[in-house]
Design a protein around this motif. Structure first.
Motif, PDB file in Angstrom:
ATOM      1  N   ALA A 331       0.837  -1.221   0.000  1.00 35.02           N
ATOM      2  CA  ALA A 331       0.000   0.000   0.000  1.00 35.02           C
ATOM      3  C   ALA A 331       0.867   1.264   0.000  1.00 35.02           C
ATOM      4  CB  ALA A 331      -0.908  -0.012   1.230  1.00 35.02           C
ATOM      5  N   LEU A 332       2.139   1.148   0.436  1.00 36.56           N
ATOM      6  CA  LEU A 332       2.988   2.344   0.560  1.00 36.56           C
ATOM      7  C   LEU A 332       3.242   3.043  -0.781  1.00 36.56           C
ATOM      8  CD1 LEU A 332       5.508   1.053   3.269  1.00 36.56           C
ATOM      9  CD2 LEU A 332       3.527   2.575   3.590  1.00 36.56           C
ATOM     10  N   PRO A 333       3.764   2.319  -1.812  1.00 41.78           N
ATOM     11  CA  PRO A 333       3.986   3.032  -3.088  1.00 41.78           C
ATOM     12  C   PRO A 333       2.696   3.596  -3.696  1.00 41.78           C
ATOM     13  CG  PRO A 333       4.478   0.668  -3.295  1.00 41.78           C
ATOM     14  CD  PRO A 333       4.289   0.945  -1.848  1.00 41.78           C
ATOM     15  N   SER A 334       1.562   2.929  -3.423  1.00 47.21           N
ATOM     16  CA  SER A 334       0.285   3.484  -3.913  1.00 47.21           C
ATOM     17  C   SER A 334       0.010   4.795  -3.189  1.00 47.21           C
ATOM     18  CB  SER A 334      -0.859   2.502  -3.646  1.00 47.21           C
ATOM     19  OG  SER A 334      -0.535   1.225  -4.123  1.00 47.21           O
ATOM     20  N   GLY A 335       0.317   4.807  -1.880  1.00 46.88           N
ATOM     21  CA  GLY A 335       0.121   6.021  -1.085  1.00 46.88           C
ATOM     22  C   GLY A 335       0.995   7.168  -1.588  1.00 46.88           C
ATOM     23  N   VAL A 336       2.212   6.834  -2.017  1.00 46.13           N
ATOM     24  CA  VAL A 336       3.124   7.864  -2.562  1.00 46.13           C
ATOM     25  C   VAL A 336       2.463   8.559  -3.751  1.00 46.13           C
ATOM     26  CG1 VAL A 336       5.266   8.175  -3.887  1.00 46.13           C
ATOM     27  CG2 VAL A 336       5.265   6.772  -1.796  1.00 46.13           C
ATOM     28  N   LYS A 337       1.853   7.749  -4.609  1.00 43.99           N
ATOM     29  CA  LYS A 337       1.207   8.339  -5.794  1.00 43.99           C
ATOM     30  C   LYS A 337       0.069   9.269  -5.382  1.00 43.99           C
ATOM     31  CE  LYS A 337       2.056   4.573  -9.072  1.00 43.99           C
ATOM     32  NZ  LYS A 337       2.724   5.221 -10.223  1.00 43.99           N
ATOM     33  N   VAL A 338      -0.824   8.811  -4.508  1.00 43.68           N
ATOM     34  CA  VAL A 338      -1.979   9.641  -4.113  1.00 43.68           C
ATOM     35  C   VAL A 338      -1.481  10.927  -3.471  1.00 43.68           C
ATOM     36  CG1 VAL A 338      -4.038   9.765  -2.656  1.00 43.68           C
ATOM     37  CG2 VAL A 338      -3.494   7.632  -3.865  1.00 43.68           C
ATOM     38  N   PHE A 339      -0.434  10.813  -2.606  1.00 52.17           N
ATOM     39  CA  PHE A 339       0.116  12.015  -1.948  1.00 52.17           C
ATOM     40  C   PHE A 339       0.656  12.987  -3.004  1.00 52.17           C
ATOM     41  CE2 PHE A 339       1.901  14.568   1.328  1.00 52.17           C
ATOM     42  CZ  PHE A 339       3.047  15.116   0.755  1.00 52.17           C
ATOM     43  N   ASN A 340       1.419  12.472  -3.966  1.00 48.42           N
ATOM     44  CA  ASN A 340       2.025  13.367  -4.979  1.00 48.42           C
ATOM     45  C   ASN A 340       0.982  13.990  -5.888  1.00 48.42           C
ATOM     46  OD1 ASN A 340       4.301  12.483  -3.745  1.00 48.42           O
ATOM     47  ND2 ASN A 340       5.345  11.832  -5.629  1.00 48.42           N
ATOM     48  N   TRP A 341      -0.105  13.259  -6.162  1.00 41.15           N
ATOM     49  CA  TRP A 341      -1.165  13.860  -6.981  1.00 41.15           C
ATOM     50  C   TRP A 341      -1.795  15.040  -6.251  1.00 41.15           C
ATOM     51  CZ3 TRP A 341      -3.377   8.308  -7.721  1.00 41.15           C
ATOM     52  CH2 TRP A 341      -2.691   7.674  -8.750  1.00 41.15           C
ATOM     53  N   VAL A 342      -2.082  14.825  -4.962  1.00 40.85           N
ATOM     54  CA  VAL A 342      -2.714  15.897  -4.180  1.00 40.85           C
ATOM     55  C   VAL A 342      -1.745  17.074  -4.047  1.00 40.85           C
ATOM     56  CG1 VAL A 342      -3.666  16.491  -1.911  1.00 40.85           C
ATOM     57  CG2 VAL A 342      -4.206  14.262  -2.955  1.00 40.85           C
ATOM     58  N   ALA A 343      -0.441  16.773  -3.853  1.00 39.18           N
ATOM     59  CA  ALA A 343       0.566  17.838  -3.732  1.00 39.18           C
ATOM     60  C   ALA A 343       0.689  18.630  -5.035  1.00 39.18           C
ATOM     61  CB  ALA A 343       1.917  17.217  -3.366  1.00 39.18           C
ATOM     62  N   THR A 344       0.486  17.967  -6.164  1.00 42.39           N
ATOM     63  CA  THR A 344       0.537  18.669  -7.455  1.00 42.39           C
ATOM     64  C   THR A 344      -0.634  19.631  -7.586  1.00 42.39           C
ATOM     65  OG1 THR A 344       1.516  16.695  -8.437  1.00 42.39           O
ATOM     66  CG2 THR A 344       0.630  18.333  -9.971  1.00 42.39           C
ATOM     67  N   MET A 345      -1.785  19.249  -7.089  1.00 43.45           N
ATOM     68  CA  MET A 345      -2.988  20.112  -7.200  1.00 43.45           C
ATOM     69  C   MET A 345      -2.901  21.304  -6.245  1.00 43.45           C
ATOM     70  SD  MET A 345      -6.164  17.519  -7.619  1.00 43.45           S
ATOM     71  CE  MET A 345      -5.668  16.184  -6.522  1.00 43.45           C
ATOM     72  N   TYR A 346      -2.162  21.085  -5.120  1.00 46.92           N
ATOM     73  CA  TYR A 346      -2.056  22.141  -4.108  1.00 46.92           C
ATOM     74  C   TYR A 346      -1.456  23.407  -4.741  1.00 46.92           C
ATOM     75  CZ  TYR A 346      -0.561  24.506   0.161  1.00 46.92           C
ATOM     76  OH  TYR A 346      -0.356  25.441   1.140  1.00 46.92           O
ATOM     77  N   LYS A 347      -2.153  24.536  -4.619  1.00 49.54           N
ATOM     78  CA  LYS A 347      -1.701  25.806  -5.210  1.00 49.54           C
ATOM     79  C   LYS A 347      -1.681  25.770  -6.729  1.00 49.54           C
ATOM     80  CE  LYS A 347       0.701  27.997  -1.413  1.00 49.54           C
ATOM     81  NZ  LYS A 347       2.024  28.207  -0.773  1.00 49.54           N
ATOM     82  N   GLY A 348      -2.316  24.767  -7.358  1.00 53.61           N
ATOM     83  CA  GLY A 348      -2.387  24.753  -8.821  1.00 53.61           C
ATOM     84  C   GLY A 348      -3.530  25.655  -9.280  1.00 53.61           C
ATOM     85  N   SER A 349      -3.526  26.089 -10.543  1.00 48.96           N
ATOM     86  CA  SER A 349      -4.695  26.848 -11.038  1.00 48.96           C
ATOM     87  C   SER A 349      -5.587  25.834 -11.751  1.00 48.96           C
ATOM     88  CB  SER A 349      -4.261  27.976 -11.959  1.00 48.96           C
ATOM     89  OG  SER A 349      -3.291  27.492 -12.867  1.00 48.96           O
ATOM     90  N   ILE A 350      -6.454  25.255 -10.956  1.00 46.93           N
ATOM     91  CA  ILE A 350      -7.267  24.122 -11.409  1.00 46.93           C
ATOM     92  C   ILE A 350      -8.278  24.539 -12.470  1.00 46.93           C
ATOM     93  CG2 ILE A 350      -8.826  22.276 -10.689  1.00 46.93           C
ATOM     94  CD1 ILE A 350      -6.168  21.915  -9.347  1.00 46.93           C
TER      95      ILE A 350
END
Ligand code: HEM
Ligand SMILES: [Cu+2]
Length: 546
Positions: A331-350
Motif C-alpha cells: 500500500a505504501l507506493p500506492s500512497g506515494v502516488k496519491v500524496f504526490n497527486w494531491v501535492a501537485t494540485m495544491y496551489k495549482g490553477s485548477i
C-alpha cells in the motif's frame, strides 16, 4: 520543440493507412498502432457494456429474496460470465491495449511500436480468445458456472464448458504477453532524441511497468489452465484431492498470477492520472521520480502478496502473518502516488474540465477501495469478511471505481486527439456526477451487507437484508443509464461534434505537440526533446489555442 503541425493541415491516420487496402479491410490489415488501438477500443467497449448488462441482470435478481427473474444455476453462470468478461476481456487488456497502443509511441516521439505486425496479431489473438469464450456459452454442457476464479475441485468436476472457457483465457493471455513484449522493446529502442528515461511521461512509465508484469506473470496462469484441462480431460491427479491432487496448489498458482494481474489493471490507470492532474492543475507533477519508481515498486512488491486471498484456506499462521504484513507494504507506493497527486494540485490553477473531474471521482473511489483492501489484508478481519459482499464491494471500488473510472477519464482526455472532435462539456459533467452518486449507491451497501454476513455468489439472502439490496439495485439502474449517457455523448460527438484544436486542454506531453487526429507517422519530423516532463513553460512555444 516548436509545435510544427498545429498550423499545416495534414492528412490524418484516418485518411492515410499502412495497408494498401481501404475501408474496413484497410483497418483489419493495418499495422498502424493508432488504428490497432481503436480496434481494441471498439471490441473492449462492447465487452464492457455486455459485462455491465449482465451485472444489471444480477442486481435485478437480487432486488428481492428468493428467485426473482432467474434460477440459481443461471445466477452462477451469470456471475462467472460477468467476472470472466470484466477481468479478461475488459480490464486486463483495457488501458494498455487501447491507450498504450495509441499514445505510448507518440509520447516517446516514435512513429510506431517496435513490432507493428506482431501488434496486429495480438489484436487477432484477443478476438479469437473472445470468440472461444462466447462459443463456450452455447455448446452442449452450458456456460461455465465456477466463478471467474475457477476454483478446484468444482472446476474439475463441473459438467459445464469449463475447459473451453478457461482455454479462451489461456489464448487471451498470449495477446497480453505479446503486447507487453512490444511495449518493453518500444520503450527501450524507439525513444526520440533527447527522450531520456527521466524525460518520459509517467503514463509511459506505468505502461512499461505493467508490460513486465504481463510478460512475467501471465505464463503462470497459462500453465495452470493447461493443467486443469489435462486433469479434466485425462483424470490425472494434479489439483483434485479425489484424484490425489492438491487444491491449495491451484489457489497458489492462480493468485501468483491474479494478484500481480490487479496491477496490470491499476498501474496504467495511475499513469493516466499522472497525465491529467498536471495538465488541469497547470503545474509540473510533484515528485516525478518518486511516482516513476513507485510504479516499478508496486510491480515488484505486488508479486509477494498473493496468499492474502487464501487466509481462510488452511495455510499456516506464519505464512498468513507474512502475507498480511507484505500486503500492508504494497500500500505504501500506492500512497506515494496519491500524496504526490494531491501535492501537485495544491496551489495549482485548477481548470475543472471533465477529465479532471473523473480523476477526482477516481481518487475518492480508489481510496475507499485501497483502504478497505487494508481491512481485508488484516488477518483477524479477513477471517470474518472473506467471501462476503465486503470483498465484492472492495474489488468493485478498486477495479470499477479505480480502473473503470479512469478508462472513461482517459477517453474524455484523449478523445479530441484521437478523433479531432470536441464533446458536450455540460453533459460530460452530469455524467461524472451521476456516476459518482449511483456508484456509491450500488456498491457501498455491499460493505454493510458483507459486514453483516451476506456471502458472495448467492442469488438469495435473508429478508432483513432487503432494504440495502434494493438501494444497491436502484443504484445499478442509475449507473447503467449514466454509462449510456457517458458513451452516448462521445458517440454523438464523433459525428456531430465541433472540430478540435491540436491542444484543447493545454497539455505539454508530445501528443499535444501534433495535430488532432495525428498523421500516420505521428509527427512531420522526429521531435527533439529538450524540456523536462510537464514543463508548462513550453506552452508559449506551442501556441496554446484552448
Ligand atoms: C454496471 C456495472 C456492474 C454491476 C451492476 C456489477 C454487479 C456485480 C454483481 C451483482 C456481482 C455478483 C456478486 C455475488 O453474487 O457474488 C458481481 C461480481 C463481480 N464483478 Fe461486477 N458489476 C459491475 C461492473 C463490474 C466491473 C467494471 C468489474 C471489473 C472490471 C466487475 C468485476 C466483477 C467480478 C470479478 C465479480 C466476481 C465474479 C465472481 O464471483 O466470480 N464488475 N458484479
Ligand atoms: Cu490480491
Amino acid at each position: 520543440m516548436a509545435n510544427e503541425s498545429l498550423a499545416v493541415e495534414e492528412k490524418s491516420f484516418y485518411e492515410e493507412g499502412t495497408s494498401k487496402r481501404t475501408g474496413l479491410l484497410g483497418w483489419l490489415t493495418s499495422t498502424d498502432h493508432k488504428r490497432i488501438g481503436l480496434l481494441y477500443l471498439i471490441a473492449i467497449t462492447v465487452f464492457f457494456l455486455v459485462g455491465a448488462t449482465i451485472g444489471l441482470l444480477m442486481r435485478l435478481e437480487l432486488i428481492s429474496p428468493g428467485e426473482t427473474i432467474m434460477a440459481a444455476q443461471t445466477y452462477n453462470a451469470l456471475f462467472t460470465l460477468h467476472g470472466v468478461i470484466m477481468i479478461f476481456l475488459f480490464i486486463i487488456p483495457g488501458l494498455p491495449a487501447i491507450f498504450g497502443n495509441f499514445f505510448l509511441p507518440i509520447q516517446i516521439g516514435a512513429k510506431d511500436v517496435a513490432f507493428p505486425r506482431l501488434n496486429l496479431l495480438s489484436w487477432y489473438i484477443y478476438i479469437i480468445g473472445a470468440a472461444l469464450a462466447l462459443i463456450s456459452l452455447v455448446l452442449p454442457g452450458g456456460p461455465i458456472d465456477t466463478g471467474w476464479t475457477f476454483y478446484i475441485p468444482y472446476s474439475v468436476r463441473s459438467t459445464t464448458n469449463v475447459s473451453l472457457a478457461i482455454f479462451s483465457a489461456f489464448v487471451l493471455g498470449f495477446s497480453s504477453i505479446l503486447t507487453g513484449i512490444n511495449f518493453i522493446t518500444t520503450v527501450h529502442r524507439m525513444r526520440a532524441p533527447g527522450m531520456g528515461w527521466f524525460k518520459m511521461p509517467l503514463f509511459v512509465w506505468s505502461t512499461y511497468s505493467t508490460a513486465w508484469i504481463q510478460v512475467i506473470a501471465t505464463p503462470v496462469i497459462a500453465i495452470t489452465i493447461i493443467l486443469v484441462i489435462l486433469e479434466r480431460t485425462f483424470g490425472v491427479g494434479i489439483f483434485d484431492p479425489a484424484l490425489g491432487g492438491d487444491p491449495l496448489l491451484f489457489q497458489h498458482l492462480f493468485w501468483i498470477y491474479s494478484h500481480p494481474a490487479v496491477y496490470i489493471m491499476i498501474l496504467p490507470a495511475m499513469g493516466v492520472v499522472s497525465e491529467i492532474i498536471p495538465t488541469f492543475a497547470r503545474r509540473t507533477i510533484f515528485g516525478y521520480k518518486a511516482i516513476a519508481f513507485s510504479s516499478l515498486a508496486i510491480a515488484f512488491v505486488g508479486y509477494l502478496v498473493w496468499a492474502h486471498h487464501m487466509f481462510t484456506s488452511g495455510i499456516s499462521d506464519t505464512a498468513r502473518a507474512i502475507f498480511s504484513f507484505l500486503t500492508f507494504i504494497v500500500a505504501l507506493p500506492s500512497g506515494v502516488k496519491v500524496f504526490n497527486w494531491v501535492a501537485t494540485m495544491y496551489k495549482g490553477s485548477i481548470d475543472p474540465k471533465p477529465p479532471f473531474l473523473w480523476v477526482m471521482s477516481f481518487i475518492f473511489l480508489f481510496s475507499i477501495g485501497g483502504l478497505t483492501g487494508l481491512v481485508v489484508g488484516a488477518l483477524a478481519l479477513d477471517v470474518h469478511l472473506h467471501d462476503t459482499y465486503f470483498v465484492v464491494a472492495h474489488f468493485h471500488y478498486v477495479m470499477f471505481g479505480g480502473t473503470g473510472t479512469i478508462f472513461i477519464a482517459a477517453l474524455y482526455y484523449w478523445f479530441p486527439k484521437m478523433f479531432g472532435k470536441t464533446y458536450n462539456i455540460k453533459i460530460a459533467n452530469w455524467g461524472v456526477a451521476l456516476f459518482f452518486i449511483s456508484f456509491n449507491m450500488l456498491y457501498f451497501p455491499k460493505f454493510i451487507l458483507g459486514y453483516m454476513g451476506q456471502p458472495r455468489r448467492y442469488y438469495d439472502y435473508l429478508p432483513e437484508f432487503t432494504s440495502l439490496q434494493v438501494i444497491s439495485t436502484v443504484g445499478s439502474w442509475i449507473l447503467y443509464a449514466t454509462l449510456l449517457l457517458v458513451f452516448g455523448n462521445l458517440v454523438y460527438s464523433l459525428f456531430k461534434g465541433k472540430k478540435s484544436t491540436g491542444n484543447p486542454w493545454g497539455g505539454v506531453t508530445l501528443e499535444w505537440h501534433t495535430s488532432s487526429p495525428p498523421p500516420l507517422e505521428n509527427f512531420h519530423e522526429i521531435p527533439k526533446v529538450t524540456h523536462e516532463p510537464y514543463d508548462f513553460s513550453q506552452l508559449k512555444e506551442m501556441k496554446h489555442e484552448s
